[in-house]
Design a protein around this motif. Structure first.
Motif, PDB file in Angstrom:
ATOM      1  N   ILE A 134       0.850  -1.198   0.000  1.00 24.88           N
ATOM      2  CA  ILE A 134       0.000   0.000   0.000  1.00 24.88           C
ATOM      3  C   ILE A 134       0.886   1.249   0.000  1.00 24.88           C
ATOM      4  O   ILE A 134       0.664   2.187  -0.769  1.00 24.88           O
ATOM      5  CB  ILE A 134      -0.959   0.006   1.217  1.00 24.88           C
ATOM      6  CG1 ILE A 134      -1.976  -1.131   1.121  1.00 24.88           C
ATOM      7  CG2 ILE A 134      -1.671   1.363   1.332  1.00 24.88           C
ATOM      8  CD1 ILE A 134      -2.760  -1.375   2.405  1.00 24.88           C
ATOM      9  N   ALA A 137       2.622   1.743  -3.481  1.00 25.10           N
ATOM     10  CA  ALA A 137       1.705   2.292  -4.488  1.00 25.10           C
ATOM     11  C   ALA A 137       1.458   3.774  -4.235  1.00 25.10           C
ATOM     12  O   ALA A 137       1.437   4.577  -5.173  1.00 25.10           O
ATOM     13  CB  ALA A 137       0.390   1.512  -4.492  1.00 25.10           C
ATOM     14  N   THR A 138       1.295   4.139  -2.985  1.00 27.89           N
ATOM     15  CA  THR A 138       1.049   5.541  -2.640  1.00 27.89           C
ATOM     16  C   THR A 138       2.269   6.399  -2.978  1.00 27.89           C
ATOM     17  O   THR A 138       2.142   7.445  -3.614  1.00 27.89           O
ATOM     18  CB  THR A 138       0.694   5.658  -1.145  1.00 27.89           C
ATOM     19  OG1 THR A 138      -0.480   4.878  -0.889  1.00 27.89           O
ATOM     20  CG2 THR A 138       0.437   7.107  -0.759  1.00 27.89           C
ATOM     21  N   ARG A 139       3.451   5.958  -2.574  1.00 30.75           N
ATOM     22  CA  ARG A 139       4.682   6.727  -2.834  1.00 30.75           C
ATOM     23  C   ARG A 139       4.926   6.938  -4.317  1.00 30.75           C
ATOM     24  O   ARG A 139       5.362   8.006  -4.738  1.00 30.75           O
ATOM     25  CB  ARG A 139       5.903   6.013  -2.239  1.00 30.75           C
ATOM     26  CG  ARG A 139       6.098   6.172  -0.780  1.00 30.75           C
ATOM     27  CD  ARG A 139       7.472   5.691  -0.296  1.00 30.75           C
ATOM     28  NE  ARG A 139       7.923   4.401  -0.776  1.00 30.75           N
ATOM     29  CZ  ARG A 139       7.566   3.219  -0.276  1.00 30.75           C
ATOM     30  NH1 ARG A 139       6.708   3.165   0.719  1.00 30.75           N
ATOM     31  NH2 ARG A 139       8.065   2.101  -0.780  1.00 30.75           N
ATOM     32  N   GLY A 141       2.613   6.690  -6.755  1.00 25.50           N
ATOM     33  CA  GLY A 141       1.440   7.162  -7.484  1.00 25.50           C
ATOM     34  C   GLY A 141       0.876   6.121  -8.446  1.00 25.50           C
ATOM     35  O   GLY A 141       0.337   6.476  -9.497  1.00 25.50           O
ATOM     36  N   LEU A 144      -3.175   0.449  -7.008  1.00 25.46           N
ATOM     37  CA  LEU A 144      -3.022  -0.688  -6.106  1.00 25.46           C
ATOM     38  C   LEU A 144      -4.062  -1.725  -6.505  1.00 25.46           C
ATOM     39  O   LEU A 144      -5.255  -1.435  -6.538  1.00 25.46           O
ATOM     40  CB  LEU A 144      -3.244  -0.262  -4.659  1.00 25.46           C
ATOM     41  CG  LEU A 144      -3.120  -1.362  -3.603  1.00 25.46           C
ATOM     42  CD1 LEU A 144      -1.664  -1.817  -3.487  1.00 25.46           C
ATOM     43  CD2 LEU A 144      -3.645  -0.871  -2.265  1.00 25.46           C
ATOM     44  N   PRO A 165      -4.444   4.139  -1.767  1.00 26.53           N
ATOM     45  CA  PRO A 165      -4.094   5.046  -2.863  1.00 26.53           C
ATOM     46  C   PRO A 165      -5.355   5.528  -3.584  1.00 26.53           C
ATOM     47  O   PRO A 165      -6.410   4.892  -3.511  1.00 26.53           O
ATOM     48  CB  PRO A 165      -3.240   4.184  -3.790  1.00 26.53           C
ATOM     49  CG  PRO A 165      -2.732   3.080  -2.941  1.00 26.53           C
ATOM     50  CD  PRO A 165      -3.801   2.834  -1.923  1.00 26.53           C
ATOM     51  N   GLU A 166      -5.216   6.617  -4.296  1.00 27.37           N
ATOM     52  CA  GLU A 166      -6.350   7.202  -5.013  1.00 27.37           C
ATOM     53  C   GLU A 166      -7.000   6.192  -5.948  1.00 27.37           C
ATOM     54  O   GLU A 166      -8.216   6.180  -6.102  1.00 27.37           O
ATOM     55  CB  GLU A 166      -5.863   8.416  -5.805  1.00 27.37           C
ATOM     56  CG  GLU A 166      -6.949   9.113  -6.571  1.00 27.37           C
ATOM     57  CD  GLU A 166      -6.416  10.297  -7.351  1.00 27.37           C
ATOM     58  OE1 GLU A 166      -7.098  10.698  -8.311  1.00 27.37           O
ATOM     59  OE2 GLU A 166      -5.337  10.819  -7.016  1.00 27.37           O
ATOM     60  N   ARG A 167      -6.200   5.358  -6.584  1.00 28.32           N
ATOM     61  CA  ARG A 167      -6.726   4.345  -7.509  1.00 28.32           C
ATOM     62  C   ARG A 167      -6.466   2.971  -6.910  1.00 28.32           C
ATOM     63  O   ARG A 167      -5.338   2.484  -6.928  1.00 28.32           O
ATOM     64  CB  ARG A 167      -6.096   4.487  -8.881  1.00 28.32           C
ATOM     65  CG  ARG A 167      -6.459   5.817  -9.550  1.00 28.32           C
ATOM     66  CD  ARG A 167      -5.579   6.094 -10.702  1.00 28.32           C
ATOM     67  NE  ARG A 167      -4.190   5.997 -10.217  1.00 28.32           N
ATOM     68  CZ  ARG A 167      -3.140   6.417 -10.855  1.00 28.32           C
ATOM     69  NH1 ARG A 167      -3.264   6.942 -12.023  1.00 28.32           N
ATOM     70  NH2 ARG A 167      -1.928   6.304 -10.354  1.00 28.32           N
ATOM     71  N   THR A 168      -7.526   2.389  -6.376  1.00 28.36           N
ATOM     72  CA  THR A 168      -7.468   1.084  -5.746  1.00 28.36           C
ATOM     73  C   THR A 168      -8.451   0.171  -6.446  1.00 28.36           C
ATOM     74  O   THR A 168      -9.624   0.521  -6.592  1.00 28.36           O
ATOM     75  CB  THR A 168      -7.790   1.192  -4.239  1.00 28.36           C
ATOM     76  OG1 THR A 168      -6.785   2.009  -3.615  1.00 28.36           O
ATOM     77  CG2 THR A 168      -7.822  -0.153  -3.568  1.00 28.36           C
TER      78      THR A 168
END
Length: 190
Positions: A134, A137-139, A141, A144, A165-168
Motif C-alpha cells: 500500500i 503504491a502511494t509513494r 502514485g 493498487l 491510494p487514489e486508484r485502488t
C-alpha cells in the motif's frame, strides 16, 4: 474460433500470460500470438501482473518488448510468509520497489491478503507485506490492485489504516454484496 470483436477497445487490467496451462515455460516470444489475437477482438492493451520475483521480472520485460503491454509488480499474499520464513522478504521488497519504478509499470499488485491458503502463523507477514505494498503504491502514485480471499475485514481495515491510494482496484475478492458496496462507497474499483 475467436469471439466476436468487442464494440470498443478495452484494456484487460489483469493478465498472467506467463502461466501456461501445461506448466511449460512461457517466453516473451510466446506472447506475440496471444496479444495479436486479443487485439483482433478489441483487447488491444493488457496489464501483465507479476506475483513473485520471476513473474515481476517477466512482466517488466514483456512491457518493454510489446507496446500493448503494461506491467504490475508485487508479491502475492501467499509469497510473503514463504519469503519471510526464508529470510528473503526484505531483499524481495527491494527488487519489487526497483521494478515498480520502471516507466512501463502502472500497478502495484496483485497484493492483499489470502487467508484461504495461509496458516495462522503466516498472517502477520502477509499483513505486513500488504501494508508495505500500500505504501509503495502511494509513494509511486501507482494503482493498487488487491487480492482478497477470506480476509475481507482485514483488507478493508488495513486500507483504512494505511490510507488507500487514489486508484485502488479490487481484482479478486470472495466477499459478499455488502463488501462490494463498501468498496464502492470508498471509491475503489471492482
Amino acid at each position: 474460433m475467436p469471439p466476436d470483436p468487442l464494440p470498443v477497445a478495452v484494456v484487460d487490467n489483469h493478465t498472467h500470460l506467463d502461466i501456461s496451462r501445461d506448466d511449460s515455460a512461457v517466453t516473451l516470444e510466446d506472447l506475440a500470438d496471444p496479444l495479436r489475437e486479443a487485439a483482433a477482438v478489441g483487447v488491444d492493451r493488457v496489464v501483465q501482473i507479476g506475483c513473485d520475483l520471476p513473474g515481476a521480472r517477466f512482466a517488466v520485460a514483456a512491457a518493454e518488448r510489446y507496446e500493448g503491454v503494461l506491467a504490475g509488480v508485487a508479491l502475492h499474499p501467499n509469497e510473503a510468509p514463504r519469503l519471510a520464513a526464508q529470510g528473503r522478504l526484505e531483499a524481495a521488497y527491494a527488487e519489487i520497489e526497483r521494478l515498480a519504478a520502471h516507466p512501463r509499470v502502472r500497478v502495484v499488485g496483485e497484493t492483499g491478503l489470502d487467508y484461504f491458503r495461509t496458516p495462522p502463523e503466516g498472517l502477520a507477514a502477509q499483513q505486513d507485506s500488504f501494508r508495505w505494498h500500500i505504501g509503495l503504491a502511494t509513494r509511486l502514485g501507482l494503482v493498487l490492485q488487491i487480492h482478497d480471499r477470506d480476509s475481507h475485514d482485514d483488507v478493508l481495515r488495513l486500507l483504512a489504516e494505511e490510507g488507500a491510494p487514489e486508484r485502488t482496484v479490487m481484482h479478486c475478492f470472495s466477499g459478499d454484496l455488502e463488501m462490494a458496496r463498501e468498496c464502492v462507497r470508498r471509491g475503489y474499483l471492482l
